[in-house]
Motif scaffolding. Structure first.
Motif, PDB file in Angstrom:
ATOM      1  N   VAL A   1       0.836  -1.196   0.000  1.00 19.30           N
ATOM      2  CA  VAL A   1       0.000   0.000   0.000  1.00 19.30           C
ATOM      3  C   VAL A   1       0.875   1.251   0.000  1.00 19.30           C
ATOM      4  O   VAL A   1       0.623   2.205  -0.748  1.00 19.30           O
ATOM      5  N   CYS A   2       1.916   1.264   0.836  1.00 24.65           N
ATOM      6  CA  CYS A   2       2.837   2.415   0.854  1.00 24.65           C
ATOM      7  C   CYS A   2       3.453   2.637  -0.523  1.00 24.65           C
ATOM      8  O   CYS A   2       3.544   3.773  -1.003  1.00 24.65           O
ATOM      9  N   ASN A   3       3.896   1.552  -1.157  1.00 24.35           N
ATOM     10  CA  ASN A   3       4.489   1.670  -2.497  1.00 24.35           C
ATOM     11  C   ASN A   3       3.470   2.173  -3.516  1.00 24.35           C
ATOM     12  O   ASN A   3       3.782   2.994  -4.395  1.00 24.35           O
ATOM     13  N   THR A   4       2.232   1.686  -3.424  1.00 31.83           N
ATOM     14  CA  THR A   4       1.198   2.083  -4.381  1.00 31.83           C
ATOM     15  C   THR A   4       0.878   3.563  -4.260  1.00 31.83           C
ATOM     16  O   THR A   4       0.775   4.277  -5.271  1.00 31.83           O
ATOM     17  N   VAL A   5       0.716   4.054  -3.015  1.00 29.47           N
ATOM     18  CA  VAL A   5       0.425   5.476  -2.815  1.00 29.47           C
ATOM     19  C   VAL A   5       1.586   6.328  -3.319  1.00 29.47           C
ATOM     20  O   VAL A   5       1.394   7.381  -3.930  1.00 29.47           O
ATOM     21  N   CYS A   6       2.819   5.848  -3.095  1.00 31.26           N
ATOM     22  CA  CYS A   6       4.005   6.549  -3.612  1.00 31.26           C
ATOM     23  C   CYS A   6       3.955   6.610  -5.138  1.00 31.26           C
ATOM     24  O   CYS A   6       4.254   7.642  -5.745  1.00 31.26           O
ATOM     25  N   ASP A   7       3.580   5.485  -5.765  1.00 27.29           N
ATOM     26  CA  ASP A   7       3.462   5.453  -7.228  1.00 27.29           C
ATOM     27  C   ASP A   7       2.405   6.439  -7.716  1.00 27.29           C
ATOM     28  O   ASP A   7       2.600   7.131  -8.732  1.00 27.29           O
TER      29      ASP A   7
ATOM     30  N   GLN B   1      -4.148  -7.483  -6.655  1.00 29.16           N
ATOM     31  CA  GLN B   1      -4.334  -8.827  -6.119  1.00 29.16           C
ATOM     32  C   GLN B   1      -4.635  -8.797  -4.621  1.00 29.16           C
ATOM     33  O   GLN B   1      -5.537  -9.479  -4.146  1.00 29.16           O
ATOM     34  N   LEU B   2      -3.850  -8.012  -3.875  1.00 29.35           N
ATOM     35  CA  LEU B   2      -4.027  -7.961  -2.427  1.00 29.35           C
ATOM     36  C   LEU B   2      -5.322  -7.267  -2.033  1.00 29.35           C
ATOM     37  O   LEU B   2      -5.811  -7.452  -0.908  1.00 29.35           O
ATOM     38  N   PHE B   3      -5.894  -6.471  -2.948  1.00 31.23           N
ATOM     39  CA  PHE B   3      -7.108  -5.723  -2.621  1.00 31.23           C
ATOM     40  C   PHE B   3      -8.346  -6.354  -3.246  1.00 31.23           C
ATOM     41  O   PHE B   3      -9.397  -5.715  -3.337  1.00 31.23           O
ATOM     42  N   LEU B   4      -8.210  -7.625  -3.706  1.00 30.78           N
ATOM     43  CA  LEU B   4      -9.372  -8.284  -4.299  1.00 30.78           C
ATOM     44  C   LEU B   4     -10.485  -8.466  -3.277  1.00 30.78           C
ATOM     45  O   LEU B   4     -11.671  -8.373  -3.610  1.00 30.78           O
ATOM     46  N   LYS B   5     -10.115  -8.761  -2.036  1.00 33.16           N
ATOM     47  CA  LYS B   5     -11.093  -8.964  -0.967  1.00 33.16           C
ATOM     48  C   LYS B   5     -10.842  -7.909   0.112  1.00 33.16           C
ATOM     49  O   LYS B   5     -10.128  -8.170   1.095  1.00 33.16           O
ATOM     50  N   PRO B   6     -11.392  -6.699  -0.072  1.00 35.97           N
ATOM     51  CA  PRO B   6     -11.125  -5.641   0.912  1.00 35.97           C
ATOM     52  C   PRO B   6     -11.818  -5.927   2.247  1.00 35.97           C
ATOM     53  O   PRO B   6     -12.805  -6.656   2.310  1.00 35.97           O
ATOM     54  N   SER B   7     -11.271  -5.346   3.298  1.00 34.01           N
ATOM     55  CA  SER B   7     -11.844  -5.457   4.636  1.00 34.01           C
ATOM     56  C   SER B   7     -11.769  -4.087   5.300  1.00 34.01           C
ATOM     57  O   SER B   7     -11.098  -3.168   4.804  1.00 34.01           O
ATOM     58  N   LYS B   8     -12.470  -3.946   6.425  1.00 34.73           N
ATOM     59  CA  LYS B   8     -12.473  -2.669   7.138  1.00 34.73           C
ATOM     60  C   LYS B   8     -11.050  -2.271   7.536  1.00 34.73           C
ATOM     61  O   LYS B   8     -10.652  -1.103   7.419  1.00 34.73           O
ATOM     62  N   GLU B   9     -10.240  -3.272   8.006  1.00 33.54           N
ATOM     63  CA  GLU B   9      -8.869  -2.978   8.443  1.00 33.54           C
ATOM     64  C   GLU B   9      -8.017  -2.517   7.266  1.00 33.54           C
ATOM     65  O   GLU B   9      -7.205  -1.587   7.393  1.00 33.54           O
ATOM     66  N   LYS B  10      -8.203  -3.149   6.108  1.00 28.53           N
ATOM     67  CA  LYS B  10      -7.427  -2.749   4.934  1.00 28.53           C
ATOM     68  C   LYS B  10      -7.780  -1.329   4.482  1.00 28.53           C
ATOM     69  O   LYS B  10      -6.895  -0.538   4.133  1.00 28.53           O
ATOM     70  N   ILE B  11      -9.078  -0.996   4.494  1.00 28.49           N
ATOM     71  CA  ILE B  11      -9.511   0.345   4.092  1.00 28.49           C
ATOM     72  C   ILE B  11      -8.960   1.390   5.064  1.00 28.49           C
ATOM     73  O   ILE B  11      -8.468   2.454   4.652  1.00 28.49           O
ATOM     74  N   ASP B  12      -9.037   1.071   6.359  1.00 31.67           N
ATOM     75  CA  ASP B  12      -8.526   2.007   7.375  1.00 31.67           C
ATOM     76  C   ASP B  12      -7.051   2.308   7.159  1.00 31.67           C
ATOM     77  O   ASP B  12      -6.613   3.461   7.206  1.00 31.67           O
ATOM     78  N   PHE B  13      -6.261   1.254   6.914  1.00 34.28           N
ATOM     79  CA  PHE B  13      -4.818   1.456   6.740  1.00 34.28           C
ATOM     80  C   PHE B  13      -4.533   2.219   5.451  1.00 34.28           C
ATOM     81  O   PHE B  13      -3.658   3.096   5.409  1.00 34.28           O
ATOM     82  N   LEU B  14      -5.264   1.913   4.395  1.00 37.51           N
ATOM     83  CA  LEU B  14      -5.067   2.612   3.130  1.00 37.51           C
ATOM     84  C   LEU B  14      -5.328   4.109   3.299  1.00 37.51           C
ATOM     85  O   LEU B  14      -4.551   4.956   2.823  1.00 37.51           O
TER      86      LEU B  14
ATOM     87  N   VAL C   1      -2.470   5.751   5.191  1.00 38.23           N
ATOM     88  CA  VAL C   1      -1.290   5.976   4.343  1.00 38.23           C
ATOM     89  C   VAL C   1      -1.524   7.165   3.419  1.00 38.23           C
ATOM     90  O   VAL C   1      -0.644   8.017   3.240  1.00 38.23           O
ATOM     91  N   CYS C   2      -2.723   7.250   2.844  1.00 41.08           N
ATOM     92  CA  CYS C   2      -3.016   8.367   1.939  1.00 41.08           C
ATOM     93  C   CYS C   2      -2.938   9.696   2.691  1.00 41.08           C
ATOM     94  O   CYS C   2      -2.386  10.677   2.170  1.00 41.08           O
ATOM     95  N   SER C   3      -3.466   9.733   3.912  1.00 43.04           N
ATOM     96  CA  SER C   3      -3.433  10.968   4.707  1.00 43.04           C
ATOM     97  C   SER C   3      -2.014  11.332   5.093  1.00 43.04           C
ATOM     98  O   SER C   3      -1.641  12.517   5.097  1.00 43.04           O
TER      99      SER C   3
END
Length: 995
Positions: free
Chosen positions: A386-392, A405-418, A421-423
């Motif tokens: 996620v850090c690399n993707t936001v940097c890209d 691939q890693l975001f195919l099945k999103p979850s609340k924890e994954k959205i929170d962390f994303l 990182v964006c903020s």
């Protein structure tokens, strides 16, 4: 007198009075041109090319009156040519950077060897044995130059070299290039062998702490004029170009650092040495300045080395650890502090100091560790990705497929962390409008790709989203989501069937195809295909990857499916399932096959049976790789399914031969001999070659051991294998009218090809079955008329001893098969002494005596607890002992021959005495006398050494005779115990020698 005038005078005085030949005239002309050439401010062409010309002329071989090629003569002409080459190098101040760029390794090697020679370094002397402090300055400098070049050449050879594009082929040019390449490789081999000595020489140079001098044109002239008064006897001890101690240390430290860095890939301590040398170099340059150096140092490369050393070595200084994120990341990876690693990546999203390639390499390493079984790293991989993707995103690069691939099945924890990182990756107060626009587009597209409205609401209600998107943009997005909502909520009942999964929102076709290639989730594969077919109906998506392979017998049935979506789905599910089987990913293979079975059951009974067959094969593989590997019997259900497959009589079902092959091998490996012998239907035996072969093998194993009259099945098996190994002969008439015989290696006369038989045997693991088929091939090998050395094997007597038509058997192929089968059998059980004896006999028959001894000794060791117990007589038979004797004799180990002669049932004194008479023995000779227990042999040794006047060896033999346990009056039990103890010690000593 000037240096140039002295050079002219020396050259003139050495010229002959007779009229000059053409080559001599050219040489004098070149000498004069060189003097003018070196006086120019910027000579053109580069003077370094003159070195090549002079050395090539000096090293040209001569031809005598008999037209024989001779080495280059050591005459005045060649000596002056070499001196001219040295003068050119002196004009260039012996700058290795310049010389290495323009001269090949062989030419520079020749030049520096000439420098050593003219500097009075004795040829053949190891530089590491010379005390540099006691040598004249120019001599010490010559040694330093040579060893620095040696180290630099080793380092340079480790770098990849871009091959030049070849021009039109010219034979003489290609020959020259090949000769130079071979010469370079030979020189590099020698330099690498002497690398340790060169390093020691350079380490010693760091302790000199005194100025040195390097040869100039003037000092070389002095050497030519006064060859007996140099190196301390004339002004040349302080003449030449002065190189300060600091400059020497700077250059040597840099070169040592480079070689240590190269060697440090397998040794962290060596990396520490490299770091020390590079930082010392940096310190010396900062102190003296790079402009004061006669030899330049690439400061950019030095800075790169220093930075790499900071990463690869751990520092005790916390401040230095914090100096660079590279060292922090390396420390986190080594210590397993992965949360700190995520924090570093998150902080770098603001500074953007880490290169994209470095970020990706860290993520790849984390993925590799996670795939090795560390499940705790899955979350870390996601966070770093996620850090690399936001940097890209912020830098305008495309989103990596790993994030998708890693975001195919999103979850609340994954959205929170994303969102975190964006903020943390953008400062809204100072960020440019371009950065804000990129981040807003990313969050907007993320919402559009979400199916779950709860996750969409999490993103759209976040502060960052509200600040980045304007009101009208947010309203437009909400309208788009409302239009999409009926499609999302179509499925109101729970998803239970394969067909009830709704298709997701469409995205770019290329991205979907990429996901389709990577995915092994059958439900996700169906989703992607539905979306792709919704975008275009013209593509055949089963063709997008050349890795998707389905056997031809299945391909024609699958491609006959009319519905294109179903056809693509069935083909891809089966292809991916077969691929997972091949790479032993049985879990995903089972999921893919199960989904495919559910799909085809509704419309194709033929494909349903195909999938049931493939799932049977998968279950066999799964058991054999899991519980079966530890010896656990398969469940009765699996055995029943295997039998059912062999007895199946469904018409028009496409069958793969490998399934029948695996089923028969499975039954043989689990000793289902009764079924194969008595219960297999006769039509099946007649139509399936693997079933017939399995039945014959099972029946033969079942009868072992048995009376001769019950060996009919062994004879049947023999005839089948002989037919497989036979060659079909054809006669062909040539252009000259002669009739020639053509042999076809793979015979079509047998029930299968020899390669198929070998492939089938390599699926067997049951020792008795392997021993049976191995003994058959050994017997077939021994039947050959011109065979010199038979190979021994267990149960070899059950096979016929002759073949009616010997010429029809391809004995060369039989010999190859025996070797392959023994090698395979030893991978199943490396401690089977009968198989080890066969391997030893093969090496003996092919004159590989050392290897034969290795396996003869290993066979004895595995069945006697490394010779602590007595080797069974059926292992060390008289034939085996005699072959060991012959091996030792041909290896010139004659004392070992004499000792082994005692192992025979009747001691072979003739061979023992003849061996002891040999004086050119390669074994330990008299140190083996303690292993001799036969008094007659010891007495002969005493006589032999007395006759030769070998007093010391005679005393050793007398001492061996004098041991009380060898007294002939002792009871038989004592004598046998003494012999057994010496056998044990001797065989253990032999094993240590040959293992």
């Amino acid at each position: 007198m000037s240096a140039e005038a002295a050079d002219r005078e020396a050259a003139t005085s050495s010229r002959p009075c007779t009229p000059p030949q053409t080559s001599w005239f050219e040489f004098v002309l070149e000498e004069a041109l060189l003097e003018q050439h070196l006086q120019k401010p910027s000579p053109d062409p580069p003077p370094v090319q003159l070195i090549v010309q002079f050395l090539e002329q000096a090293s040209k071989p001569s031809v005598n009156e008999q037209n024989q090629v001779q080495p280059p003569p050591d005459n005045k002409r060649n000596r002056i040519l070499k001196l001219l080459a040295l003068k050119v190098a002196a004009h260039l101040k012996w700058d290795l950077d310049v010389l290495e760029k323009s001269l090949s390794v062989p030419v520079l090697n020749m030049l520096l060897n000439e420098l050593l020679c003219i500097s009075k370094v004795p040829p053949g002397t190891k530089h590491v044995d010379v005390d540099l402090s006691s040598l004249p300055p120019t001599t010490a400098m010559a040694i330093l130059l040579y060893n620095r070049w040696a180290i630099r050449t080793i380092v340079q050879s480790s770098f990849p070299v871009k091959q030049a594009k070849p021009g039109p082929p010219q034979l003489n040019v290609m020959n020259h290039i090949q000769q130079e390449k071979e010469l370079t490789e030979n020189i590099l081999k020698v330099l690498k062998e002497q690398a340790a000595d060169s390093i020691l020489v350079l380490e010693g140079a760091l302790k000199l702490n005194k100025d040195l001098y390097v040869h100039t044109i003037r000092t070389l002239d002095l050497l030519a004029m006064e060859p007996g008064m140099v190196n301390g006897e004339t002004e040349s001890s302080t003449a030449g170009l002065k190189i300060s101690a600091e400059e020497i240390q700077c250059q040597v430290c840099y070169d040592l650092g480079a070689i240590y860095f190269q060697q440090g890939s397998t040794n962290a301590a060596v990396h520490e040495k490299a770091k020390e040398k590079f930082f010392k170099t940096k310190e010396l340059i900062a102190k003296n300045g790079s402009s004061s150096l006669h030899f330049t140092i690439d400061e950019e490369r030095l800075a790169g080395y220093c930075e790499a050393c900071e990463v690869l070595t751990s520092s005790s200084d916390d401040a230095s650890q914090q100096a660079t994120p590279y060292s922090q990341i390396h420390s986190c990876m080594k210590s397993g502090k992965y949360q700190d690693l995520v924090k570093i990546f998150l902080e770098d999203n603001l500074t953007l100091s880490l290169p994209e390639q470095f970020r990706q390499s860290v993520l790849r390493e984390l993925f590799q560790k996670a795939q090795q079984g560390n499940d705790a790293l899955d979350e870390v991989c996601f966070k770093v990705c996620v850090c690399n993707t936001v940097c890209d995103i912020l830098q305008g690069r495309i989103i990596d497929i790993q994030f998708c691939q890693l975001f195919l099945k999103p979850s609340k924890e994954k959205i929170d962390f994303l969102l975190e990182v964006c903020s943390g990756s953008i400062n809204l107060e100072s960020a440019s409008e371009e950065l804000k626009r990129r981040m807003a587009a990313f969050l907007k597209n993320l919402c559009l790709g979400m199916e779950d409205l709860q996750f969409v609401f999490m993103i759209s209600s976040h502060d960052l989203f509200i600040k980045l998107l304007k009101d009208d943009e947010r309203k437009l997005l909400i309208d788009q989501m409302r239009k999409r909502s009926p499609r999302i909520n179509l499925c109101t009942k729970p998803v239970t069937s394969f067909y009830d999964i709704p298709a997701s929102a469409s995205v770019n076709i290329g991205q979907l195809e990429h996901q389709l290639i990577l995915s092994v989730d059958p439900w996700r594969i169906r989703q992607i295909l539905i979306e792709l077919h919704g975008m275009t109906s013209e593509r055949q998506f089963w063709t997008i990857s050349n890795k998707w392979e389905v056997p031809n017998v299945y391909g024609s049935v699958i491609l006959g499916i009319k519905d294109s979506l179903t056809r693509d789905l069935v083909y891809i599910l089966m292809a991916k399932g077969l691929h997972c089987c091949a790479i032993k990913d049985f879990v995903h293979a089972k999921q893919l096959f199960a989904a495919c079975l559910e799909l085809v059951t509704e419309f194709s009974p033929k494909l349903r049976q195909v999938m049931l067959n493939e799932m049977l094969l998968l279950d066999i593989y799964t058991h054999e790789a899991g519980a079966g590997a530890s010896g656990e019997r398969p469940p009765s259900d699996l055995i029943s399914r295997v039998r059912g497959y062999l007895e199946m009589r469904v018409p028009d079902i496409p069958l793969r031969q490998v399934i029948a092959e695996e089923c028969v091998a499975f039954l043989l490996n689990w000793c289902e001999n009764e079924y194969l012998t008595m219960q297999v239907p006769l039509p099946l035996v007649q139509t399936n070659p693997y079933v017939k072969l399995g039945q014959l093998l099972a029946a033969t194993c079942k009868e072992l051991p048995g009376p001769k009259e019950s060996r009919r099945t062994a004879k049947d098996l023999w005839e089948v294998v002989v037919q497989i190994c036979s060659v079909s002969n054809q006669h062909k008439r040539g252009n000259d009218g002669r009739v020639s015989l053509i042999k076809h290696r793979e015979s079509t006369l047998g029930i299968m090809y020899r390669s198929e038989l070998l492939s089938f045997i390599k699926k067997l693991r049951e020792p008795l079955v392997l021993t049976t088929i191995l003994s058959l091939f050994v017997k077939l090998h021994n039947v050959r008329e011109d065979i010199v050395n038979d190979i021994a094997a267990e149960h070899i007597s059950i096979w016929p001893s002759s073949i009616p038509n010997l010429q029809s058997v391809d004995f060369e192929a039989v010999a190859i098969t025996v070797k392959e089968l023994v090698s395979y059998a030893l991978t199943i059980n490396a401690n089977n002494h009968f198989w080890l004896i066969i391997q030893a006999d093969i090496y003996f028959a092919t004159n590989q005596y050392s290897a034969a001894l290795h396996y003869y000794l290993q066979a004895g060791a595995v069945c006697s607890d490394f010779f602590n117990k007595m080797v069974p007589p059926d292992v060390y038979t008289d034939q085996v002992i005699k072959r060991m004797i012959k091996c030792c004799s041909l290896l010139n180990c004659h004392t070992q021959v004499a000792i082994l002669c005692q192992f025979l049932r009747e001691v072979d004194y003739k061979t023992a005495f003849k061996a002891l008479q040999e004086q050119n023995s390669h074994d330990a000779m008299d140190s083996y006398y303690e292993y001799i227990w036969d008094v007659t042999i010891l007495e002969y040794l005493t006589y032999l050494h007395h006759k030769r006047g070998e007093t010391d060896k005679r005393q050793i033999a007398i001492k061996a005779i004098g041991q009380t346990e060898l007294n002939a009056s002792n009871p038989e039990e004592v004598l046998q115990l003494a012999a057994q103890r010496r056998k044990k010690k001797f065989l253990q000593a032999m094993a240590k020698l040959y293992f």
